[in-house]
Design a protein around this motif. Structure first.
Motif, PDB file in Angstrom:
ATOM      1  N   SER A 156     -55.959  67.750  39.527  1.00  0.00           N
ATOM      2  CA  SER A 156     -55.171  68.933  39.165  1.00  0.00           C
ATOM      3  C   SER A 156     -53.914  68.542  38.398  1.00  0.00           C
ATOM      4  O   SER A 156     -53.022  69.363  38.206  1.00  0.00           O
ATOM      5  N   LEU A 157     -53.827  67.277  38.020  1.00  0.00           N
ATOM      6  CA  LEU A 157     -52.658  66.691  37.349  1.00  0.00           C
ATOM      7  C   LEU A 157     -51.414  66.782  38.222  1.00  0.00           C
ATOM      8  O   LEU A 157     -50.307  66.965  37.730  1.00  0.00           O
ATOM      9  N   GLU A 158     -51.613  66.637  39.521  1.00  0.00           N
ATOM     10  CA  GLU A 158     -50.512  66.681  40.479  1.00  0.00           C
ATOM     11  C   GLU A 158     -50.377  65.342  41.194  1.00  0.00           C
ATOM     12  O   GLU A 158     -51.342  64.599  41.342  1.00  0.00           O
ATOM     13  N   VAL A 159     -49.151  65.072  41.620  1.00  0.00           N
ATOM     14  CA  VAL A 159     -48.858  63.930  42.473  1.00  0.00           C
ATOM     15  C   VAL A 159     -48.250  64.499  43.753  1.00  0.00           C
ATOM     16  O   VAL A 159     -47.267  65.260  43.691  1.00  0.00           O
ATOM     17  N   ARG A 160     -48.824  64.159  44.876  1.00  0.00           N
ATOM     18  CA  ARG A 160     -48.369  64.703  46.153  1.00  0.00           C
ATOM     19  C   ARG A 160     -46.876  64.435  46.356  1.00  0.00           C
ATOM     20  O   ARG A 160     -46.415  63.308  46.210  1.00  0.00           O
ATOM     21  N   GLY A 161     -46.149  65.497  46.679  1.00  0.00           N
ATOM     22  CA  GLY A 161     -44.728  65.389  46.982  1.00  0.00           C
ATOM     23  C   GLY A 161     -43.818  65.351  45.763  1.00  0.00           C
ATOM     24  O   GLY A 161     -42.596  65.364  45.893  1.00  0.00           O
ATOM     25  N   GLN A 164     -41.215  68.497  41.205  1.00  0.00           N
ATOM     26  CA  GLN A 164     -40.584  68.580  39.892  1.00  0.00           C
ATOM     27  C   GLN A 164     -41.472  67.935  38.825  1.00  0.00           C
ATOM     28  O   GLN A 164     -41.637  68.469  37.733  1.00  0.00           O
ATOM     29  N   GLY A 165     -42.038  66.779  39.153  1.00  0.00           N
ATOM     30  CA  GLY A 165     -42.936  66.106  38.223  1.00  0.00           C
ATOM     31  C   GLY A 165     -44.185  66.931  37.948  1.00  0.00           C
ATOM     32  O   GLY A 165     -44.669  66.986  36.809  1.00  0.00           O
ATOM     33  N   ASN A 166     -44.705  67.608  38.977  1.00  0.00           N
ATOM     34  CA  ASN A 166     -45.880  68.454  38.800  1.00  0.00           C
ATOM     35  C   ASN A 166     -45.586  69.592  37.823  1.00  0.00           C
ATOM     36  O   ASN A 166     -46.404  69.908  36.959  1.00  0.00           O
ATOM     37  N   LEU A 167     -44.405  70.177  37.964  1.00  0.00           N
ATOM     38  CA  LEU A 167     -44.015  71.246  37.039  1.00  0.00           C
ATOM     39  C   LEU A 167     -43.846  70.713  35.617  1.00  0.00           C
ATOM     40  O   LEU A 167     -44.245  71.366  34.650  1.00  0.00           O
TER      41      LEU A 167
END
Length: 181
Positions: A156-161, A164-167
């Motif tokens: 999902s192009l996410e990093v847990r926790g 801000q980086g995910n956004l």
């Protein structure tokens, strides 16, 4: 000028999730009529089962094709398919079989997507994607005239926790999409 875009989700990643939701918003702001596809797919363990995965791809394609049958996509001057995961494969099938004038945006594609020669696509993949090895994607995608972007993150192009980086990553996807259209 008639501009249409079709959002093709993944399994468990529908059109209301960030990558597709905001892609739809960007495309709408660029004058595209956005069509959101929803599949009704069986629950199958496809991660390590190629044959089941291919059956699921074909079923998602069948449902998408049926849902789009009255959308008059061939009348569009500009047509973009935005796929996420299995939706990337479906986008390529739609492009190959019915809408050769379309352009492709492939968000976290599975490796089988590159069996369909997605030339000229915008390909965005996660470096830590457990569903699609980034090195294998790079190797397969380089055979085509694709714009490739690799971001830190999972499927999902996410990093847990890393909220801000995910956004920021969603923003990077949207910036690339804006330049692509």
């Amino acid at each position: 000028m008639v501009k249409k875009a079709v959002l093709l989700p993944g399994v468990g990643y529908n059109c209301d999730k960030p990558l597709l939701y905001y892609s739809g918003k960007v495309l709408t702001s660029q004058g595209y009529e956005v069509i959101k596809i929803n599949y009704d797919l069986p629950q199958l363990d496809i991660k390590n089962h190629h044959e089941l995965r291919m059956k699921l791809f074909e079923e998602a394609y069948r449902q998408s094709s049926e849902e789009l049958s009255n959308a008059r996509l061939n009348e569009a001057d500009e047509l973009i398919f935005v796929g996420k995961s299995i939706g990337c494969y479906v986008a390529c099938l739609l492009h190959q079989r019915q809408y050769t004038h379309s352009r492709l945006v492939l968000l976290t594609p599975l490796i089988e997507t590159f069996d369909l020669s997605p030339d000229g696509a915008l390909v965005i993949s996660g470096l830590e994607d457990p569903w699609a090895d980034a090195k294998a994607i790079k190797k397969r995608a380089k055979d085509y005239n694709n714009q490739m972007i690799f971001l830190h993150g999972n499927h999902s192009l996410e990093v847990r926790g890393d909220y801000q980086g995910n956004l920021r990553r969603v923003g990077e996807v949207l910036d690339a999409l804006t330049l692509f259209v």
